[in-house]
Design an enzyme around this catalytic site. Structure first.
Site, PDB file in Angstrom:
ATOM      1  N   MET A 180      -1.299  -1.597  -6.103  1.00  0.00           N
ATOM      2  CA  MET A 180      -1.758  -0.225  -6.288  1.00  0.00           C
ATOM      3  C   MET A 180      -1.148   0.366  -7.549  1.00  0.00           C
ATOM      4  O   MET A 180      -0.078  -0.018  -7.977  1.00  0.00           O
ATOM      5  CB  MET A 180      -1.357   0.642  -5.085  1.00  0.00           C
ATOM      6  CG  MET A 180      -2.125   0.346  -3.816  1.00  0.00           C
ATOM      7  SD  MET A 180      -1.640   1.440  -2.476  1.00  0.00           S
ATOM      8  CE  MET A 180      -2.146   3.031  -3.170  1.00  0.00           C
ATOM      9  N   ASP A 193       1.446   0.523 -12.641  1.00  0.00           N
ATOM     10  CA  ASP A 193       2.713   0.025 -13.160  1.00  0.00           C
ATOM     11  C   ASP A 193       2.478  -1.293 -13.891  1.00  0.00           C
ATOM     12  O   ASP A 193       1.811  -2.185 -13.375  1.00  0.00           O
ATOM     13  CB  ASP A 193       3.703  -0.172 -12.008  1.00  0.00           C
ATOM     14  CG  ASP A 193       5.113  -0.510 -12.489  1.00  0.00           C
ATOM     15  OD1 ASP A 193       5.462  -0.103 -13.617  1.00  0.00           O
ATOM     16  OD2 ASP A 193       5.856  -1.163 -11.731  1.00  0.00           O
ATOM     17  N   HIS A 215       7.016  -5.019  -6.270  1.00  0.00           N
ATOM     18  CA  HIS A 215       7.408  -3.795  -5.566  1.00  0.00           C
ATOM     19  C   HIS A 215       7.775  -4.148  -4.127  1.00  0.00           C
ATOM     20  O   HIS A 215       6.921  -4.571  -3.357  1.00  0.00           O
ATOM     21  CB  HIS A 215       6.270  -2.785  -5.569  1.00  0.00           C
ATOM     22  CG  HIS A 215       5.906  -2.291  -6.935  1.00  0.00           C
ATOM     23  ND1 HIS A 215       4.734  -1.623  -7.198  1.00  0.00           N
ATOM     24  CD2 HIS A 215       6.569  -2.357  -8.125  1.00  0.00           C
ATOM     25  CE1 HIS A 215       4.687  -1.296  -8.484  1.00  0.00           C
ATOM     26  NE2 HIS A 215       5.787  -1.750  -9.064  1.00  0.00           N
ATOM     27  N   SER A 233       2.346  -5.852  -6.799  1.00  0.00           N
ATOM     28  CA  SER A 233       2.677  -4.868  -5.766  1.00  0.00           C
ATOM     29  C   SER A 233       1.955  -5.265  -4.480  1.00  0.00           C
ATOM     30  O   SER A 233       2.163  -6.368  -3.985  1.00  0.00           O
ATOM     31  CB  SER A 233       2.307  -3.451  -6.228  1.00  0.00           C
ATOM     32  OG  SER A 233       2.741  -2.490  -5.290  1.00  0.00           O
ATOM     33  N   THR A 234       1.100  -4.410  -3.949  1.00  0.00           N
ATOM     34  CA  THR A 234       0.421  -4.688  -2.680  1.00  0.00           C
ATOM     35  C   THR A 234      -0.357  -6.005  -2.743  1.00  0.00           C
ATOM     36  O   THR A 234      -1.182  -6.203  -3.617  1.00  0.00           O
ATOM     37  CB  THR A 234      -0.553  -3.552  -2.330  1.00  0.00           C
ATOM     38  OG1 THR A 234       0.129  -2.309  -2.423  1.00  0.00           O
ATOM     39  CG2 THR A 234      -1.118  -3.730  -0.933  1.00  0.00           C
TER      40      THR A 234
END
Length: 369
Positions: A309, A312, A214, A187-188
Site C-alpha cells: 500500500m 513508499d 514494512h 509492504s502488504t
C-alpha cells in the site's frame, strides 16, 4: 454496495471493537461473526464475504488451520490479527504460508501514531484486500514450492511491460551496469512475494541484497530466520555496523530506519531510531534506505518495488534512476495491493513490470550475466 466483512475471534469484546471501527466507513459492512475456526468455515460458505479478519489463537479450530481450510474450500482474502511477540510472529508467518494476505497486531495502535490513525489503518487495509477477491486463487495466495525447493525459473517467461517500460526500452538497452547491490522494497503481501523471490536466488549471488519490508520489530527477526532456513543465500535481520557482503540478504529491522554508508566496496549499515526521521510514516521506510543506497552505489543498483500500500519507495527510486539505476516493479496482477508498484510505474520511474513468478528469473538474468 458496501464490502462484506466476516470477523473471526473468540473474544466478544474484540469482535465488537473491530465491528465498530470498520462500520465507521460506509464502504464496509460486517455481515457476520464467528468465535472459532470451525464456525468460520461455515460462515464463509454461507455468507461469501469479501474479506475475513482472523484471530490466530482460538478454540476448536485455530486460525492457521482455518485459513488452510478456507483457502482450499472457498478462497477469500484474509487478514490476521496476532500478538506482537516472537510466538505471534511465527504464527502469523505460518498463516501467510497458509494463504492469508495481510496481518496486523491485535493492538494495532502499536504501529500507528494515534487512535485516529489506527482506525484509518485498519479500514484501509481491509478495503485494499476487498479489491483482491475476484482475482484470488490458491496459486496467488499461497506459497507453492517444488519438491527440490527451487522455483522453475531457468528459462524466464515473456516479460510483462507497461507503457513506461516501452518508452524506456531503448534507453535502458544502451546502459550497462556493474551492479553493486540489489535493493527491494515491499509492504502488504511482501512476505509471500519476498519468499518466492529470495528462495530462487543462488548461493553465489554476486551482490548484497537489501530488503525493506514494512513489518513490526518483533516480526522481522522471525521473518529473516524463516527465510534463512529456506534460501540458498544467507538472510539475516540487519544489525548496526553490518558490512555488506555478496550473497547475503539484510532485512531492515521493524520499527527502525536503515541506511547505507561508506564506499561501494566497503559499505556498512546504520540502524537508527525512528525518531531521527520524524517525517517518515513507515518504520522502516523504503525511501530512507533507497536514498542512502544512491549516495553509496550511485547508478549501479537494481531496485525492485514489490506489492504494498501507499507510495513508499517512489522518491528513493526517483533519486536512484536519476543516477542511472535500474528500477523494476511488480505487476498489478500478481500484487496483493498495487500501491507501491503503481506509484513508481505511473510516475514513469520503473522501466519494467514483472509478475512475481518471473521476478527472480529476471533478476538472475540481469545480475548474474
Amino acid at each position: 454496495m458496501a464490502y462484506r466483512i466476516l470477523i473471526v475471534d473468540d473474544s466478544t469484546f474484540f469482535r465488537r471493537r473491530i465491528t465498530q471501527i470498520l462500520e465507521q466507513d460506509n464502504e464496509l459492512e460486517v455481515v457476520g461473526e464467528a468465535k472459532d475456526g470451525l464456525e468460520a468455515l461455515a460462515e464463509v460458505k454461507r455468507l461469501k464475504p469479501d474479506v475475513v479478519t482472523m484471530d490466530v489463537e482460538m478454540p476448536v479450530l485455530d486460525g492457521i488451520s482455518a485459513v488452510k481450510n478456507i483457502m482450499a474450500m472457498a478462497p477469500v482474502p484474509i487478514i490476521m490479527f496476532s500478538s506482537l511477540t516472537s510466538e505471534g510472529a511465527k504464527a502469523t508467518l505460518d498463516a501467510l504460508d497458509a494463504g492469508a494476505l495481510d496481518f496486523l497486531p491485535k493492538k494495532f495502535e502499536d504501529i500507528a501514531l494515534n487512535r485516529q490513525e489506527a482506525v484509518r489503518l485498519l479500514q484501509s487495509r481491509v478495503k485494499a484486500l476487498c479489491l483482491k477477491k475476484s482475482a484470488l486463487g490458491k496459486s496467488s495466495s499461497s506459497i507453492s514450492r517444488p519438491a527440490n525447493n527451487e522455483f522453475l525459473l531457468s528459462r524466464p517467461p515473456p516479460k510483462v511491460t507497461t507503457q513506461a517500460s516501452q518508452n524506456s526500452r531503448q534507453e535502458s538497452s544502451q546502459m550497462t551496469h556493474n551492479y553493486g547491490c540489489l535493493a527491494i522494497g515491499a509492504s502488504t503481501g511482501g512476505p509471500v512475494a519476498l519468499q518466492k523471490l529470495l528462495t530462487a536466488l543462488p548461493a553465489n549471488f554476486k551482490t548484497p541484497i537489501i530488503v525493506v519490508q514494512h513489518m513490526p520489530g518483533t516480526f522481522t527477526k522471525a521473518f529473516a530466520k524463516r527465510l534463512n532456513d529456506l534460501c540458498k543465500i544467507q538472510v539475516r535481520e540487519a544489525e548496526q555496523g553490518d558490512t555488506l557482503l555478496a550473497g547475503v540478504c539484510y532485512i531492515a529491522p521493524g520499527g527502525k530506519q536503515m541506511s547505507v554508508q561508506g564506499r561501494a566496496n566497503s559499505a556498512r549499515l546504520i540502524i537508527s531510531e525512528a525518531e531521527k526521521f520524524p517525517e517518515c510514516v513507515y518504520k522502516p521506510s523504503v525511501d530512507v534506505t533507497f536514498e542512502s543506497i544512491c549516495d553509496v552505489y550511485a547508478g549501479n543498483v537494481l531496485a525492485v518495488i514489490l506489492t504494498g500500500m501507499g507510495a513508499d519507495g517512489k522518491e528513493g527510486c526517483r533519486k536512484l534512476k536519476h543516477k542511472g539505476a535500474t528500477i523494476w516493479a511488480q505487476d498489478e496482477k500478481s500484487s496483493v495491493v498495487y500501491g507501491m508498484p503503481q506509484a513508481v510505474t505511473v510516475a514513469k520511474i520503473a522501466q519494467h513490470n514483472y509478475d512475481i513468478e518471473q521476478m527472480a528469473g529476471r533478476i538472475k538474468a540481469e545480475m548474474l550475466k
